[in-house]
Design a protein around this motif. Structure first.
Motif, short mmCIF file in Angstrom:
data_model
loop_
_atom_site.label_atom_id
_atom_site.label_comp_id
_atom_site.label_asym_id
_atom_site.label_seq_id
_atom_site.Cartn_x
_atom_site.Cartn_y
_atom_site.Cartn_z
N GLY A 99 6.39 11.05 -6.07
CA GLY A 99 5.48 11.74 -5.12
C GLY A 99 4.33 11.33 -4.50
N PHE A 100 4.88 9.59 -4.92
CA PHE A 100 3.63 8.13 -4.00
C PHE A 100 3.97 8.42 -2.42
CE2 PHE A 100 3.83 6.94 -8.51
CZ PHE A 100 1.89 6.49 -9.14
N SER A 101 2.92 8.15 -1.89
CA SER A 101 2.79 7.76 -0.57
C SER A 101 2.73 5.88 -0.44
CB SER A 101 2.34 8.34 0.37
OG SER A 101 0.86 7.85 0.20
N LEU A 102 3.67 5.34 0.18
CA LEU A 102 3.40 3.85 0.51
C LEU A 102 1.93 3.53 1.14
CD1 LEU A 102 6.72 2.73 1.69
CD2 LEU A 102 5.52 2.96 -0.67
N ASP A 103 1.25 2.73 0.62
CA ASP A 103 -0.39 1.84 1.53
C ASP A 103 -0.12 1.08 2.03
OD1 ASP A 103 -1.60 4.30 0.22
OD2 ASP A 103 -2.05 3.17 -1.79
N SER A 104 0.71 0.21 1.62
CA SER A 104 1.30 -1.44 2.10
C SER A 104 2.53 -1.49 1.28
CB SER A 104 0.09 -2.22 2.57
OG SER A 104 -0.57 -2.35 0.79
N THR A 105 3.28 -2.73 2.28
CA THR A 105 4.25 -3.66 2.11
C THR A 105 4.15 -4.97 2.27
OG1 THR A 105 6.11 -3.38 3.69
CG2 THR A 105 5.97 -1.75 1.10
N ASP A 106 4.54 -5.26 1.60
CA ASP A 106 5.20 -7.48 2.03
C ASP A 106 6.25 -7.42 1.76
OD1 ASP A 106 5.12 -10.18 3.21
OD2 ASP A 106 2.38 -9.45 2.75
N THR A 107 7.34 -7.13 2.24
CA THR A 107 8.79 -7.68 2.09
C THR A 107 8.74 -9.51 1.41
OG1 THR A 107 9.68 -8.11 4.49
CG2 THR A 107 10.50 -6.00 2.98
N ALA A 108 8.38 -10.17 2.56
CA ALA A 108 8.19 -11.99 2.03
C ALA A 108 7.58 -11.95 0.80
CB ALA A 108 7.68 -12.64 3.27
N LEU A 109 6.55 -11.44 0.10
CA LEU A 109 5.56 -11.58 -1.37
C LEU A 109 5.94 -10.97 -1.67
CD1 LEU A 109 1.95 -11.87 -0.21
CD2 LEU A 109 4.12 -13.20 0.05
N GLY A 110 7.56 -9.98 -1.17
CA GLY A 110 7.78 -8.83 -2.75
C GLY A 110 7.04 -7.58 -3.71
N LEU A 111 5.89 -6.98 -2.02
CA LEU A 111 4.99 -6.28 -3.13
C LEU A 111 4.87 -5.15 -2.22
CD1 LEU A 111 1.94 -6.66 -4.41
CD2 LEU A 111 0.90 -7.01 -2.20
N VAL A 112 4.48 -4.19 -3.27
CA VAL A 112 4.13 -3.11 -2.76
C VAL A 112 3.12 -2.05 -3.36
CG1 VAL A 112 5.04 -0.18 -2.70
CG2 VAL A 112 6.68 -2.40 -2.45
N SER A 113 2.66 -1.79 -2.52
CA SER A 113 1.28 -0.80 -2.62
C SER A 113 1.66 1.09 -2.90
CB SER A 113 0.00 -1.43 -2.42
OG SER A 113 -0.50 -2.99 -2.91
N ALA A 114 1.82 1.96 -3.73
CA ALA A 114 1.77 3.12 -3.18
C ALA A 114 0.43 4.30 -4.55
CB ALA A 114 2.93 3.02 -3.68
N SER A 115 0.01 5.10 -3.88
CA SER A 115 -0.85 6.41 -4.70
C SER A 115 -0.39 7.48 -4.27
CB SER A 115 -1.86 5.99 -3.45
OG SER A 115 -2.22 6.08 -2.33
N ARG A 116 -0.27 8.50 -4.90
CA ARG A 116 -0.91 9.54 -5.12
C ARG A 116 -2.22 9.96 -5.17
NH1 ARG A 116 3.61 11.17 -9.79
NH2 ARG A 116 2.36 9.95 -11.82
N GLU A 117 -2.66 11.36 -4.55
CA GLU A 117 -3.69 12.01 -5.00
C GLU A 117 -3.13 13.87 -5.83
OE1 GLU A 117 -6.83 13.52 -1.99
OE2 GLU A 117 -6.80 11.35 -1.93
#
Length: 184
Positions: free
Chosen positions: A56-74
């Protein structure tokens, strides 16, 4: 002897009053050991994104070069209240154009951007944010929870990188990883 300008003297005195923190800011409590685990999945970033969206999280930002994913749910918090909201006999009333103030010079009305009745009928919410870092065949999970009252003011904020969440993520991640190189 040359005279030192008074502004420079004041600056030096104030510089001596500065306090240096005894340590750098840290997550409190510290992230659980289960929030850092090895993976052999070549598609770990994609698998993590799929797992978070299933939860149930929605993606806020991703950076595949760094291998970083930020997601949130409310989610709305029905029945949530701030125990300190009416601690001093004010603050529980309706906000009208930013508020009303009483001072030594008399009574004044402050006009702000909130508008008439801002927050009436709105629910308190909890925002859960998760960040994943996939690096060097390891996954690192960071999670925090913030709670906002019906006015949109932050009331609670804490690090939630605990064993329960991270172990559930590890278990579901291991089940989602394709075996023998074939898709599920």
């Amino acid at each position: 002897m040359k005279s030192i300008p008074i502004s420079l003297t004041c600056l030096l005195v104030l510089a001596g009053c500065q306090v240096v923190p005894d340590r750098l800011p840290q997550a409190e409590p510290a992230p659980a050991a289960a929030c850092y685990f090895p993976t052999s999945d070549e598609q770990a970033l994609e698998t993590s994104v799929e797992l978070l969206t299933e939860w149930g999280f929605s993606l806020d930002s991703t950076d595949t070069a760094l291998g970083l994913v930020s997601a949130s749910r409310e989610r709305e918090l029905h029945g949530y209240y701030d125990r300190y909201d009416n601690a001093y006999g004010y603050g529980s009333g309706m906000r009208l154009f930013g508020g009303l103030g009483i001072g030594s010079g008399g009574v004044g009305l402050g006009v702000g951007g909130v508008g008439f009745g801002g927050g009436v009928g709105q629910q308190p919410v909890e925002v859960e944010r998760v960040s994943l870092l996939v690096n060097d065949a390891h996954i690192r999970i960071s999670r925090d929870i913030r709670r906002f009252d019906q006015w949109g003011d932050l009331r609670e904020s804490y690090s939630a990188s605990n064993d329960d969440f991270c172990q559930r993520f590890q278990t579901d991640f291991a089940q989602a990883v394709p075996t023998n190189g074939s898709p599920l």
